[in-house]
Design an enzyme around this catalytic site. Structure first.
Site, PDB file in Angstrom:
ATOM      1  CD  GLN A   1      -3.053   0.654   0.043  1.00 55.75           C
ATOM      2  OE1 GLN A   1      -3.066  -0.582  -0.485  1.00 55.75           O
ATOM      3  NE2 GLN A   1      -3.956   1.576  -0.381  1.00 55.75           N
ATOM      4  CG  LEU A   2       2.012   5.199  -2.880  1.00 52.08           C
ATOM      5  CD1 LEU A   2       3.266   4.702  -3.512  1.00 52.08           C
ATOM      6  CD2 LEU A   2       1.195   6.102  -3.685  1.00 52.08           C
ATOM      7  CG  HIS A   3       3.801   3.746   2.995  1.00 50.29           C
ATOM      8  ND1 HIS A   3       3.784   2.485   2.310  1.00 50.29           N
ATOM      9  CD2 HIS A   3       5.061   3.615   3.854  1.00 50.29           C
ATOM     10  CE1 HIS A   3       4.839   1.827   2.786  1.00 50.29           C
ATOM     11  NE2 HIS A   3       5.703   2.532   3.434  1.00 50.29           N
ATOM     12  CG  LEU A   4       4.532  11.288   1.439  1.00 52.88           C
ATOM     13  CD1 LEU A   4       5.568  11.283   0.438  1.00 52.88           C
ATOM     14  CD2 LEU A   4       3.509  12.401   1.193  1.00 52.88           C
TER      15      LEU A   4
END
Length: 738
Positions: free
Chosen positions: A632-635
DNA sequence: GTTCTAGAAC
DNA sequence: GTTCTAGAAC
């Protein structure tokens, strides 16, 4: 070449054995090495088993065990020589200037040798940090800083300084060998002259080249030095000013339009004008003409002619001629600096650099070739060898730099293009004997070939529409032949061909991840998806069902969720977690995701502002891991103190401080421009030596690094200060206004 | 002896 | 991603 080697070997043999009867030959051994490199140990080891009389001259202890001056050292050394003793000079001597007066002790009285203790910075630092009671009193925390500062200034000794022999030691074995050699040196023995042990596995070839060069070096430095410096002195100021202006212009343009610093840029040295003695006037004409021609066809690229010295004659000539030809100064300019440190020292981003190579594509020699091979590390040698054995005059070859190369990591250089120009120097192979008709054609060909290669690289970069597309193409081209040359500018005829060639280059050069996945899992689009371990699904679960995790959610929208990192690696460390199902990592992000990425970014910036209002001393970066550990893309929004007990290992550190960490601003920009963001996911990035993210100093282990960063007040590297990559109390207002 | 890293298991 | 721990490094 083979003949040369044989000859050199013969000479060595004679020297090593043939000096009986000449009487005592004293030696001055100038040790060259940082604190902790083992100079004192070396001296003690030699003296404890010596076959001749040695005097150790150590500046740290010269006055009854206390530190003295250089003059006192010189006197002590001269006294020893007068008594027929040999001298071991135990001081750092890292810079040429520091050595010069000691070299002068030689001449008829003595041979002057250098022994370079060129051990890894990490080792020297570790030793000097730990040592107690060292004579130089360089202990504790300050040691690392001192060693780093000194190593940055180091200038390896050259035969042309006046040494008759230079021995490089890169590891403990080399050191032991050198100790053994000097121990065994009897009163009337003489060691063979030349350079030994320099970073090449083929020491004999290296020696051959070095000896060969020694003669030429001297000849050249005497003739061309006086000729050139006098001539250029008068215009040195002028050039300097022009270049200052120029640099300012570049800086301005980068800050105005965010994209300029990422325009594909080729930095190249002037080909054939130094060692190959090609006429500067003629060369500068050819440079300017080929540039003008190239820039007409090529769009969105920059060319930079680089020379080390402000006094460069060729730089001045090209500058003038380019101005007269009205070449667009945003597309071509000159730059004074080290071509291997354009980014770190000069703030100039060049993704491709040209190398003035030799026909054998071998490292060493001197000048740009030696500098580039040494800065790029063994990776470049290997990658070059894979592509070609040799190069003919007037041609060039592009070599993608493996991400493990220091040049890639530190300077952001993705390709090195080796170029070979015409040779007018009778002491080099293939001399054209002043035939400037032929020579000019070859030089022109060399530049054309260089620019074409660069264009192919730039073109393929721009062509990277999106990762999926690329992957598909890669697979279909995976088995094709590789050794063809790139060809053509951006003409439609060649376009297809180019793409093909470049994709091949990419397959070889880019993050090994792609290669692996395409090898392992051939055709099925589904099977290409990464599999995630159970522990790596935690974020995905929160993103899809945030309502079940109210305890950890700080803020929520339809697009993202914000939460504290469960194991924060700094005082402030939050994650902006995308809620889009199926977008798991940076490499999957495409143009369609830009609105999401932008709102994640501005949500991150808002939290930075909140944190800064609570503690204005913090600085922040926002970015993605090239290869995330969790689905899950996370910044990451992380403060740059890295003051956290959860930061425990090398991987943690390097994942936030190397190119593995991709700044959100750059990611967005790259996707806007190229359709995908670059990911630097090489494992080696995470295993890199530990360097301070502010002053870039190296540290032996995590605890030492942490105690350093707790106190380091150095300003951040210039690249972080650009493009709003770093947010702090002073910069955040400007970020807001953007 | 203690400190630190790095690999395996989860 | 973390934890645990053997053994390397000091």
């Amino acid at each position: 070449m083979n003949n040369d080697d044989a000859l050199i070997e013969g000479e060595e043999h004679r020297n090593a054995n043939g000096d009986e009867g000449r009487g005592v030959v004293a030696v001055v051994v100038i040790l060259v090495g940082a604190p902790g490199s083992g100079k004192t140990t070396f001296c003690n080891a030699v003296m404890s088993a010596a076959r001749r009389a040695w005097v150790r001259v150590c500046q740290d202890t010269i006055v009854n065990g206390k530190a003295g001056t250089k003059v006192q050292c010189l006197k002590a050394a001269a006294d020893a020589l007068r008594e027929g003793k040999s001298v071991l000079l135990d001081r750092c001597n890292l810079e040429q200037e520091q050595r010069a007066d000691f070299v002068k002790l030689g001449g008829s009285r003595a041979d002057v040798h250098a022994v370079v203790l060129d051990l890894p910075a990490k080792v020297c630092i570790s030793r000097s940090v730990n040592r107690t009671g060292h004579e130089g009193n360089l202990q504790g925390g300050k040691a690392a800083a001192v060693v780093n500062r000194m190593l940055q200034k180091k200038e390896p000794p050259k035969l042309s300084e006046g040494f008759s022999r230079i021995t490089f030691c890169q590891n403990d074995k080399d050191v032991n060998d050198a100790v053994g050699m000097y121990c065994g040196l009897g009163p009337s023995d003489k060691l063979p002259s030349g350079v030994f042990g320099q970073k090449s596995k083929e020491a004999k070839v290296q020696l051959g080249i070095m000896k060969f060069l020694k003669k030429v070096d001297k000849d050249q430095s005497q003739s061309s030095f006086s000729r050139e410096t006098r001539k250029s002195d008068s215009c040195a100021m002028e050039i300097e000013n022009k270049n200052e202006d120029k640099k300012e212009k570049v800086d301005q343009s980068t800050s105005h339009s965010t994209s300029l610093s990422d325009v594909p840029t080729l930095a190249f040295p002037s080909i054939s004008t130094s060692d190959f003695q090609f006429d500067h006037g003629k060369a500068s004409d050819i440079i300017v003409e080929t540039i003008a021609e190239f820039l007409q066809k090529a769009k969105n690229v920059r060319l930079v002619l680089v020379d080390l010295s402000h006094k460069s004659n060729i730089l001045a000539l090209v500058w003038d001629k380019a101005a007269k030809k009205s070449i667009d100064s945003s597309k071509f300019f000159t730059f004074v600096g080290d071509i291997t440190q354009l980014y770190s020292k000069g703030g100039l981003r060049c993704n491709v650099i040209a190398n003035a190579a030799n026909w054998r594509l071998k490292p060493g020699g001197g000048g740009v070739n030696a500098a580039i091979f040494s800065a790029a590390g063994e990776a470049l040698e290997v990658a070059t060898k894979e592509r070609a054995e040799s190069l003919s005059p007037g041609s060039s070859i592009a070599v993608p730099l493996p991400p493990s190369s220091p040049l890639y990591q530190r300077e952001g250089v993705t390709h090195v293009i080796h170029v070979l120009g015409p040779n007018m120097n009778p002491q080099r192979p293939n001399c054209l004997k002043n035939d400037y008709v032929k020579g000019s054609k070859i030089l022109r060909d060399a530049y054309m070939s260089l620019f074409e290669n660069f264009a192919s690289i730039a073109h393929s970069h721009a062509k990277r529409e999106n990762v999926k597309d690329l992957k598909a193409k890669r697979e279909s081209f995976n088995d094709s032949e590789t050794s063809k040359k790139y060809k053509g500018f951006f003409t439609s005829d060649d376009e297809h061909n180019n793409e093909h060639e470049q994709l091949l280059a990419e397959i070889r050069s880019d993050t090994s991840k792609f290669i692996k996945s395409s090898e392992k899992e051939k055709n099925s689009a589904e099977s290409r998806k990464r599999t995630w371990s159970s522990w790596a699904l935690a974020l995905h679960e929160i993103a899809i069902h945030p309502e079940k995790h109210k305890g950890v959610v700080l803020e929520m929208s339809n697009e993202f969720v914000i939460l504290n990192d469960l194991y924060p690696k700094a005082k402030k460390h939050v994650l902006v977690l995308s809620r889009l199902d199926g977008l798991d990592s940076l490499e999957d992000a495409k143009k369609e995701h830009l609105p999401l990425l932008r709102s994640m970014h501005s949500a991150g910036v808002k939290w930075v502002q909140k944190f800064l209002s609570e503690d204005s001393s913090l600085s922040f970066r926002l970015g993605y891991h090239s290869v995330p550990s969790m689905r899950q893309l996370h910044l990451h929004v992380i403060s740059q103190d890295f003051d956290s007990t959860h930061l425990k290992n090398k991987k943690h550190w390097n994942s936030f401080t190397t190119m593995f960490f991709r700044d959100s601003v750059d990611v967005i920009q790259e996707i806007e421009q190229y359709g995908a963001a670059k990911v630097s996911g090489d494992e080696k990035l995470l295993a890199m030596e530990l360097r301070c993210h502010r002053c870039r100093s190296a540290h032996p282990n995590i605890p030492k690094l942490k105690s350093h960063i707790a106190n380091c007040k150095a300003s951040f590297p210039s690249n972080l200060l650009q493009n709003c990559r770093l947010l702090s109390a002073s910069s955040v207002t400007t970020a807001e206004s953007k």
